[in-house]
Design a protein around this motif. Structure first.
Motif, mmCIF file in Angstrom:
data_model
loop_
_atom_site.group_PDB
_atom_site.id
_atom_site.type_symbol
_atom_site.label_atom_id
_atom_site.label_comp_id
_atom_site.label_asym_id
_atom_site.label_seq_id
_atom_site.Cartn_x
_atom_site.Cartn_y
_atom_site.Cartn_z
ATOM 1 N N MET A 116 0.844 -1.179 0.000
ATOM 2 C CA MET A 116 0.000 0.000 0.000
ATOM 3 C C MET A 116 0.894 1.248 0.000
ATOM 4 O O MET A 116 1.884 1.320 0.709
ATOM 5 C CB MET A 116 -0.904 0.001 1.222
ATOM 6 C CG MET A 116 -1.770 1.244 1.284
ATOM 7 S SD MET A 116 -2.799 1.360 2.735
ATOM 8 C CE MET A 116 -4.222 0.481 2.162
ATOM 9 N N SER A 117 0.538 2.224 -0.789
ATOM 10 C CA SER A 117 1.306 3.464 -0.891
ATOM 11 C C SER A 117 0.962 4.411 0.254
ATOM 12 O O SER A 117 -0.158 4.429 0.752
ATOM 13 C CB SER A 117 1.009 4.149 -2.219
ATOM 14 O OG SER A 117 1.416 3.345 -3.299
ATOM 15 N N ARG A 118 1.976 5.191 0.646
ATOM 16 C CA ARG A 118 1.796 6.198 1.693
ATOM 17 C C ARG A 118 2.353 7.525 1.199
ATOM 18 O O ARG A 118 3.300 7.555 0.413
ATOM 19 C CB ARG A 118 2.554 5.810 2.964
ATOM 20 C CG ARG A 118 2.179 4.490 3.538
ATOM 21 C CD ARG A 118 2.965 4.111 4.788
ATOM 22 N NE ARG A 118 4.366 4.480 4.761
ATOM 23 C CZ ARG A 118 5.073 4.896 5.822
ATOM 24 N NH1 ARG A 118 4.510 4.971 6.995
ATOM 25 N NH2 ARG A 118 6.345 5.210 5.711
ATOM 26 N N LEU A 119 1.771 8.617 1.689
ATOM 27 C CA LEU A 119 2.266 9.949 1.353
ATOM 28 C C LEU A 119 3.113 10.433 2.525
ATOM 29 O O LEU A 119 2.652 10.442 3.664
ATOM 30 C CB LEU A 119 1.097 10.906 1.094
ATOM 31 C CG LEU A 119 1.478 12.298 0.598
ATOM 32 C CD1 LEU A 119 2.144 12.212 -0.781
ATOM 33 C CD2 LEU A 119 0.260 13.200 0.538
ATOM 34 N N ILE A 120 4.357 10.825 2.218
ATOM 35 C CA ILE A 120 5.308 11.216 3.253
ATOM 36 C C ILE A 120 5.678 12.692 3.094
ATOM 37 O O ILE A 120 6.025 13.140 2.001
ATOM 38 C CB ILE A 120 6.593 10.352 3.167
ATOM 39 C CG1 ILE A 120 6.257 8.863 3.259
ATOM 40 C CG2 ILE A 120 7.606 10.770 4.227
ATOM 41 C CD1 ILE A 120 5.607 8.433 4.563
ATOM 42 N N ASP A 121 5.621 13.438 4.189
ATOM 43 C CA ASP A 121 6.026 14.848 4.225
ATOM 44 C C ASP A 121 7.553 14.901 4.111
ATOM 45 O O ASP A 121 8.259 14.301 4.922
ATOM 46 C CB ASP A 121 5.564 15.482 5.536
ATOM 47 C CG ASP A 121 5.847 16.963 5.618
ATOM 48 O OD1 ASP A 121 7.004 17.377 5.379
ATOM 49 O OD2 ASP A 121 4.915 17.723 5.944
ATOM 50 N N GLU A 122 8.074 15.583 3.106
ATOM 51 C CA GLU A 122 9.520 15.649 2.882
ATOM 52 C C GLU A 122 10.253 16.366 4.017
ATOM 53 O O GLU A 122 11.386 16.038 4.328
ATOM 54 C CB GLU A 122 9.832 16.357 1.551
ATOM 55 C CG GLU A 122 9.458 15.557 0.336
ATOM 56 C CD GLU A 122 10.474 14.482 -0.027
ATOM 57 O OE1 GLU A 122 11.236 14.021 0.844
ATOM 58 O OE2 GLU A 122 10.481 14.085 -1.187
ATOM 59 N N ALA A 123 9.625 17.352 4.652
ATOM 60 C CA ALA A 123 10.287 18.127 5.698
ATOM 61 C C ALA A 123 10.387 17.362 7.016
ATOM 62 O O ALA A 123 11.412 17.418 7.696
ATOM 63 C CB ALA A 123 9.551 19.446 5.918
ATOM 64 N N ILE B 16 -4.271 9.525 -2.600
ATOM 65 C CA ILE B 16 -3.293 9.271 -3.663
ATOM 66 C C ILE B 16 -4.102 8.779 -4.858
ATOM 67 O O ILE B 16 -4.816 7.788 -4.759
ATOM 68 C CB ILE B 16 -2.262 8.218 -3.230
ATOM 69 C CG1 ILE B 16 -1.437 8.741 -2.061
ATOM 70 C CG2 ILE B 16 -1.372 7.824 -4.413
ATOM 71 C CD1 ILE B 16 -0.520 7.713 -1.433
ATOM 72 N N SER B 17 -4.032 9.495 -5.965
ATOM 73 C CA SER B 17 -4.829 9.116 -7.135
ATOM 74 C C SER B 17 -4.045 8.233 -8.106
ATOM 75 O O SER B 17 -4.636 7.438 -8.833
ATOM 76 C CB SER B 17 -5.355 10.352 -7.851
ATOM 77 O OG SER B 17 -4.286 11.188 -8.220
ATOM 78 N N ARG B 18 -2.714 8.400 -8.135
ATOM 79 C CA ARG B 18 -1.865 7.564 -8.991
ATOM 80 C C ARG B 18 -0.594 7.243 -8.219
ATOM 81 O O ARG B 18 0.084 8.145 -7.731
ATOM 82 C CB ARG B 18 -1.494 8.295 -10.271
ATOM 83 C CG ARG B 18 -2.684 8.638 -11.132
ATOM 84 C CD ARG B 18 -2.201 9.242 -12.426
ATOM 85 N NE ARG B 18 -3.065 10.346 -12.806
ATOM 86 C CZ ARG B 18 -2.865 11.114 -13.853
ATOM 87 N NH1 ARG B 18 -1.829 10.927 -14.620
ATOM 88 N NH2 ARG B 18 -3.708 12.075 -14.131
ATOM 89 N N ALA C 298 5.859 16.696 -0.637
ATOM 90 C CA ALA C 298 5.680 15.319 -0.183
ATOM 91 C C ALA C 298 6.163 14.350 -1.257
ATOM 92 O O ALA C 298 6.468 14.749 -2.377
ATOM 93 C CB ALA C 298 4.215 15.070 0.142
ATOM 94 N N ARG C 299 6.207 13.069 -0.890
ATOM 95 C CA ARG C 299 6.552 12.008 -1.839
ATOM 96 C C ARG C 299 5.677 10.798 -1.543
ATOM 97 O O ARG C 299 5.239 10.607 -0.406
ATOM 98 C CB ARG C 299 8.030 11.647 -1.759
ATOM 99 C CG ARG C 299 8.407 10.902 -0.505
ATOM 100 C CD ARG C 299 9.883 10.521 -0.485
ATOM 101 N NE ARG C 299 10.207 9.748 0.691
ATOM 102 C CZ ARG C 299 10.428 10.216 1.905
ATOM 103 N NH1 ARG C 299 10.342 11.523 2.109
ATOM 104 N NH2 ARG C 299 10.706 9.423 2.911
ATOM 105 N N ILE C 300 5.441 9.998 -2.553
ATOM 106 C CA ILE C 300 4.667 8.773 -2.390
ATOM 107 C C ILE C 300 5.642 7.623 -2.209
ATOM 108 O O ILE C 300 6.549 7.438 -3.022
ATOM 109 C CB ILE C 300 3.749 8.520 -3.604
ATOM 110 C CG1 ILE C 300 2.733 9.651 -3.743
ATOM 111 C CG2 ILE C 300 3.049 7.174 -3.473
ATOM 112 C CD1 ILE C 300 1.902 9.603 -5.010
ATOM 113 N N GLU C 301 5.456 6.863 -1.137
ATOM 114 C CA GLU C 301 6.260 5.673 -0.861
ATOM 115 C C GLU C 301 5.411 4.438 -1.048
ATOM 116 O O GLU C 301 4.249 4.419 -0.640
ATOM 117 C CB GLU C 301 6.754 5.684 0.591
ATOM 118 C CG GLU C 301 8.040 6.350 0.804
ATOM 119 C CD GLU C 301 8.541 6.173 2.222
ATOM 120 O OE1 GLU C 301 7.916 5.468 3.040
ATOM 121 O OE2 GLU C 301 9.577 6.777 2.533
ATOM 122 N N SER C 302 5.985 3.405 -1.610
ATOM 123 C CA SER C 302 5.262 2.147 -1.759
ATOM 124 C C SER C 302 5.417 1.288 -0.529
ATOM 125 O O SER C 302 6.322 1.368 0.212
ATOM 126 C CB SER C 302 5.779 1.383 -2.963
ATOM 127 O OG SER C 302 5.506 2.127 -4.120
#
Length: 82
Positions: free
Chosen positions: A1-8, A32-34, A78-82
């Motif tokens: 499952m993908s997660r959205l991570i705050d870069e800061a 997360i849409s894609r 942010a970045r998307i992590e798998s």
């Protein structure tokens, strides 16, 4: 499952969390849409109430009362992590 991570901060951003764009615009993270795959960084959907007046909604048939752009995660730092 993908997660959205705050870069800061390195913390996970969850649906419903407030986020700011690089232009300091305030939104709420929706989903997360894609997913990030290959060379793609993926996309996320952020939302906020539209800026139209109630009277405008009678004329603007296309406005549903919410601004809901699909953006690159970098727009909200942010970045998307798998």
């Amino acid at each position: 499952m993908s997660r959205l991570i705050d870069e800061a901060t390195g913390n996970e951003i969850k649906p419903g969390d407030p986020v700011k764009t690089f232009q300091e615009e305030e939104y709420t993270f929706s989903m997360i849409s894609r997913r990030a795959e290959g060379n793609s960084t993926g996309r996320v959907i952020i939302t906020r109430p539209c800026e139209h007046s109630e009277a405008d909604h009678k004329e603007l048939y296309w406005c549903r009362g919410v601004d809901e752009p699909e953006v690159f995660p970098s727009v909200i730092n942010a970045r998307i992590e798998s």
